[in-house]
Design a protein around this motif. Structure first.
Motif: not given
Lengths: 255, 385, 127
Positions: B160-169
């Protein structure tokens, strides 16, 4: 029903919600609603505006400034850094920067130009305020709510006329004569001219207009074609400050 | 993992103590400001934003620059940055915290700060800035903490962390863009009223942030057993090089538009900063230092021989950071108010309490940074052992 | 439980500190005296019945404030048909001119310090 902890929590949650709803129900159940009205003598308009006739303005006269600042409990700190002002005097080159030239008539250079909040039709200060502490009323007045202001000073950065002041310190000790009918401000809020909404509400002209013996300040409704202000605008050449910024200021100058 | 921050060498504790003392002094000065009002600062009716908001603006950039390690690692699978993404994210956490503290220190009425949430105002950039900064803070805490925890357990980070990482960019880009919009949309403030302000901000941010990260990596390597890696440091150095050159180019663009068009409003701000306006030149020495540092840094960074020497790279990064701190953390915000809307020139000097509050907030940021880096480095050492 | 003794001592100290205002008030004997607000006025009726005013004057003042400042409404027609200007200084305090006896009695008792008087000017009678 299964008596689990989960259900117990659910039910207590709903009960708590019920307590929160009580005052709402209470308020709705009241059949005699008190009425709210504008004042009986209130002056109204769709668009208030002001004309400053600099031809009639007299050098060294401070009547409008004193009247305004006394009425509204504007403090005098005696230093330019903390200074608060609602209406004040500037020379031509500062009121209309970029317009002046080297060979200006001496009279123009010497003349006091009264400057105040322009009550823009398109006010940048309103646009930037994060808490709606300043807004444009339906009659065009750009109003200020000192109870709401958080003191971020975005409005000061946004105003291209330097018309906003900030209470860098407690103003109370620096007010010479307090007008008990009007509040002071507290430290940490912005303030400015409000076209005397509190006086318009009881049928009085703005304090500066009333105080001017020379008739240099004319206040009125732009939406009424026969109003004195419209007549003046029809028959005189007038300027506005920094019209190129698209703020559509509503203080007009006869030079 | 927090317990890792509670054990450390004598040096670690003396550093923490020093920071706590600075924070204490800053807080004391803040209480003084709270009781007397913002009159105790150098700000006034003409320079209505000062050091606090300037620091805030600069630090939003440092925070946004975390994207420069996150993006290559997660989007391009650039492995060398894998070891230091968490350092970038923790740097962002401490920088955003400082940003928020600087905004709070600048508020005239701190008791009413929650009015920002109580009366949401979509037309206000300040409102959006508050939202994007807080969410960015949250994103970075969640991402960095969870990746680090997974690394410690030797498992891959939760899915679930992946989408958050992409969002953080894109979010990193958004925080600095919105911050630029605070300035770039104000009529009559000519120095700020420029469409390239947002990219200028991003350019200088992507130089200053990674420059600080290079320095931090070098320090971490010296004082711990964790090595961020030569390749990672070198590539950060390359990012700093490009971003610094782009930043210098952007400033040159401003100069061209102002001085070729000869529109007075456009010239005034730059003239005040670099040459002095009508005898007022308080910021000129600062800007001269910034210019010299930027030139030195650019020469040292562009030349591969000097860049590859880590000592020189560290020096060049420090020069970059200081230069851009002067440009953005002092010059840009203050000069925007010169001349004032009535074309009068008023200058600003921060007061002692104002400087101490500023120092206190920087110390708070560094305390958070130290604690987070201590945790990250301890985990990395533990995993390596 | 690790360090049980320390935890218990810590808890006791914590509870002591948190409840400090309660027992300090009790010990000093101040809490025993109930507030005695004095209503000195010639007017027969307020803008709303007394029990409503006693419980909800703060809500009403908030509402008045927003109506006057934000909506430009100035006049309040009360439950008995009387018209009043919605103004703290010019209406409320005209009938209740003594802030110390009227407002502060209860407000001090419960430790509520409203910020009204940071800006609004209290009547001279208070001093």
């Amino acid at each position: 029903m299964e008596r689990s902890r989960r259900n117990f929590l659910k039910i207590s949650g709903i009960c708590l919600l019920g307590l929160g709803v009580k005052p709402v129900v209470h308020a709705l159940a009241k059949n005699e609603q008190p009425q709210i009205l504008p004042g009986p003598d209130a002056m109204t308009a769709k668009r208030w505006a002001m004309v400053v006739d600099t031809k009639k303005c007299v050098d060294d006269c401070r009547d409008c400034i004193d009247a305004c600042h006394q009425t509204h409990n504007v403090p005098d700190f005696g230093n330019p850094k903390d200074e608060i002002k609602w209406i004040w005097h500037e020379y031509y080159g500062h009121a209309f920067p970029g317009q002046e030239h080297e060979y200006e008539a001496e009279e123009i250079e010497r003349k006091p130009f009264m400057v105040l909040c322009n009550h823009c039709d398109n006010p940048p200060c309103v646009r930037v305020c994060p808490v709606q502490a300043t807004w444009k009323r339906s009659d065009g007045i750009v109003m200020m709510d000192y109870h709401r202001c958080i003191g971020c000073r975005c409005c000061m950065a946004a105003c291209p006329y330097g018309s906003r002041s900030f209470n860098w310190r407690d103003p109370r000790p620096y007010i010479k004569e307090t007008n008990p009918e009007y509040p002071t401000r507290t430290k940490g809020v912005a303030e400015k001219c409000t076209f005397c909404v509190e006086r318009l509400a009881v049928g009085l002209m703005p304090a500066c207009v009333e105080a001017c013996k020379h008739g240099a300040l004319v206040f009125g409704a732009l939406d009424e074609p026969d109003s004195p202000i419209r007549e003046i605008l029809r028959s005189n050449f007038t300027l506005r400050r920094k019209p190129e910024l698209g703020t559509r200021p509503q203080v007009y100058y006869i030079v | 993992m927090l317990e890792k921050a509670l054990t450390g060498s004598k040096k670690y504790w003396s550093w923490i103590t020093l920071l706590l003392i600075l924070i204490g002094i800053g807080f004391g000065c803040y209480l003084y400001q709270l009781s007397r009002g913002l009159t105790i600062t150098g700000m006034g009716r003409d320079i209505s934003w000062g050091l606090y908001i300037a620091q805030f603006t600069f630090l939003v950039g440092v925070a946004a620059s975390a994207v420069m390690v996150v993006l290559p690692y997660y989007l391009h699978n650039y492995k060398a940055f894998g070891k230091i993404t968490v350092l970038g994210e923790f740097l962002a956490v401490s920088a955003v915290t400082m940003c928020l503290l600087f905004v709070l220190a600048d508020l005239g009425n701190i008791k009413r700060m929650f009015f920002l949430l109580l009366y949401p105002t979509p037309n206000s950039i300040m409102f959006w800035d508050m939202i994007v900064l807080n969410i960015y803070l949250l994103l970075n805490i969640v991402i960095a903490w969870n990746t680090l925890a997974a690394e410690r357990k030797g498992v891959p980070p939760p899915a679930w962390l992946k989408p958050l990482i992409y969002l953080s960019i894109p979010w990193a880009v958004s925080i600095h863009t919105v911050t630029a919009f605070l300035y770039a949309g104000l009529p009559g403030r000519h120095l700020w009223l420029t469409a390239i302000l947002a990219v200028r901000f991003l350019g200088s941010a992507f130089a200053a942030g990674p420059a600080l990260l290079v320095i931090l990596c070098l320090i971490v390597r010296r004082i711990s057993k964790f090595d961020p890696g030569k390749e990672a440091i070198q590539n950060l150095g390359r990012i700093v090089t490009y971003a610094l050159l782009i930043s210098i180019f952007f400033v040159a663009l401003e100069f061209f538009t102002a001085y070729y068009s000869k529109v007075p409003g456009h010239i005034h701000g730059l003239q005040y900063l670099f040459f002095g306006l009508e005898g007022h030149a308080k910021l000129v020495p600062w800007m001269r230092v910034a210019t010299v540092l930027a030139i030195i840094a650019a020469i040292l960074l562009v030349n591969p021989n000097t860049r590859k020497n880590e000592t020189i790279l560290g020096f060049a990064c420090a020069a970059t950071f200081i230069s851009l701190w002067i440009e953005k953390g002092i010059g840009l915000v203050l000069a925007g108010f010169v001349p004032n809307p009535l074309e009068k020139i008023v200058e600003y000097t921060p007061t002692a309490p104002e400087l101490l509050i500023t120092l206190g907030i920087w110390a708070t940021g560094f305390l958070i940074l130290t604690v987070l880096y201590k945790i990250a480095v301890s985990v990395k050492e533990e995993v390596a052992a | 439980m690790y360090d049980g003794g320390k935890i218990v001592v810590g808890l006791v100290v914590f509870i002591g500190v948190v409840t400090f205002p309660l027992w300090y008030r009790q010990a000093s004997g101040e809490a025993l005296r109930a507030p005695e607000p004095k209503i000195v006025t010639d007017a027969k009726e307020c803008v709303a019945p007394t029990d409503y005013m006693r419980a909800s004057h703060q809500a009403m003042l908030n509402e008045w404030r927003d109506l006057v400042v934000r909506d430009g409404m100035r006049v309040y027609v009360a439950f008995n048909g009387q018209e009043h200007e919605m103004s703290l200084s010019n209406t409320c305090m005209k009938c209740h001119p003594n802030k110390v006896e009227f407002c502060d009695q209860c407000h001090n008792y419960i430790g509520v310090v409203p910020y009204c008087w940071d800006c609004h000017i209290e009547p001279k009678e208070s001093n």
